[in-house]
Scaffold this active site. Structure first.
Site, PDB file in Angstrom:
ATOM      1  N   SER A 120       0.849  -1.180   0.000  1.00 50.54           N
ATOM      2  CA  SER A 120       0.000   0.000   0.000  1.00 50.54           C
ATOM      3  C   SER A 120       0.890   1.236   0.000  1.00 50.54           C
ATOM      4  O   SER A 120       2.017   1.191   0.509  1.00 50.54           O
ATOM      5  CB  SER A 120      -0.867   0.012   1.263  1.00 50.54           C
ATOM      6  OG  SER A 120      -1.558   1.247   1.401  1.00 50.54           O
TER       7      SER A 120
ATOM      8  N   TYR B 191      -2.772  -1.533  10.153  1.00 52.88           N
ATOM      9  CA  TYR B 191      -2.786  -1.774   8.705  1.00 52.88           C
ATOM     10  C   TYR B 191      -1.506  -1.224   8.080  1.00 52.88           C
ATOM     11  O   TYR B 191      -0.813  -1.920   7.335  1.00 52.88           O
ATOM     12  CB  TYR B 191      -4.010  -1.118   8.062  1.00 52.88           C
ATOM     13  CG  TYR B 191      -4.013  -1.217   6.558  1.00 52.88           C
ATOM     14  CD1 TYR B 191      -4.498  -2.348   5.929  1.00 52.88           C
ATOM     15  CD2 TYR B 191      -3.516  -0.183   5.762  1.00 52.88           C
ATOM     16  CE1 TYR B 191      -4.489  -2.459   4.540  1.00 52.88           C
ATOM     17  CE2 TYR B 191      -3.501  -0.277   4.391  1.00 52.88           C
ATOM     18  CZ  TYR B 191      -3.995  -1.421   3.782  1.00 52.88           C
ATOM     19  OH  TYR B 191      -3.974  -1.525   2.408  1.00 52.88           O
TER      20      TYR B 191
END
Length: 193
Positions: free
Chosen positions: A82, A95
């Site tokens: 990400s 995350y």
């Protein structure tokens, strides 16, 4: 498949190897939940589930499939990290941490497999209009999924994967923030404090 579940990984591996021509794996595990680190009591369940899914899941699946991939004349292992691996969204600390860990792990995997038939790629998406987190699909700042997919496929087809990374234009401010003004990018993403 639940990458956090050891038995699911073993079952998935057994099913995948029913197809001996299998030569690619995309490690796209991901759950993204907001966490309030100041909450008392702080519930570790979200963090533990996120680590088990986003970090341990891809590591387990790679460990299970790697012997098969190494036996192929040409194979690919692609992790999905990400843009938040490089500049965190403060609302989703675990995350971000798991995606940063997978980025680092992917670099190590790529280095260790450099003299093998297995190519190691890392796809680092920006915010994409999906249901990964509530509101992402409707957020005007999220990249439309069709545009993201088209750009990614184009980069792969043209071999534009420098350092083994697949980076659409919208993720580059996050990916290169450390070199181009980290604090500005962090504040833009999270607001001033």
């Amino acid at each position: 498949m639940d990458g956090a579940d050891h038995q699911a990984v073993a079952l998935h591996l057994a099913q995948g190897l029913e197809h001996p021509a299998l030569n690619a794996v995309v490690l796209n595990a991901g759950i993204m939940k907001a966490e309030d680190l100041k909450a008392r009591p702080y519930d570790l369940a979200v963090a533990e589930t996120t680590v088990a899914t986003n970090l341990l899941g891809p590591i387990r699946l790679t460990a299970a499939l790697l012997p098969h991939l190494l036996a192929r004349p040409k194979a690919t292992a692609m992790t999905v990290t990400s843009g938040l691996a490089f500049v965190p969204l403060a609302a989703t600390p675990t995350y971000n941490a798991t995606k940063a860990a997978i980025h680092s792990w992917t670099q190590s995997l790529r280095h260790q497999l450099a003299d093998t038939s297995v190519e190691v790629l890392e796809l680092a998406p920006p915010a994409v209009a999906t249901d990964l987190m509530p509101g992402h699909a409707e957020n005007p700042n999220s990249m439309p999924l069709a545009d993201f997919t088209s750009e990614v496929i184009g980069l792969i087809e043209r071999g534009e994967t420098p350092r083994g990374e697949i980076l659409v234009e919208r993720v580059k401010p996050l990916r290169f923030a450390e070199a181009n003004g980290y604090e500005v990018v962090f504040e833009r993403l999270n607001g001033a404090h």
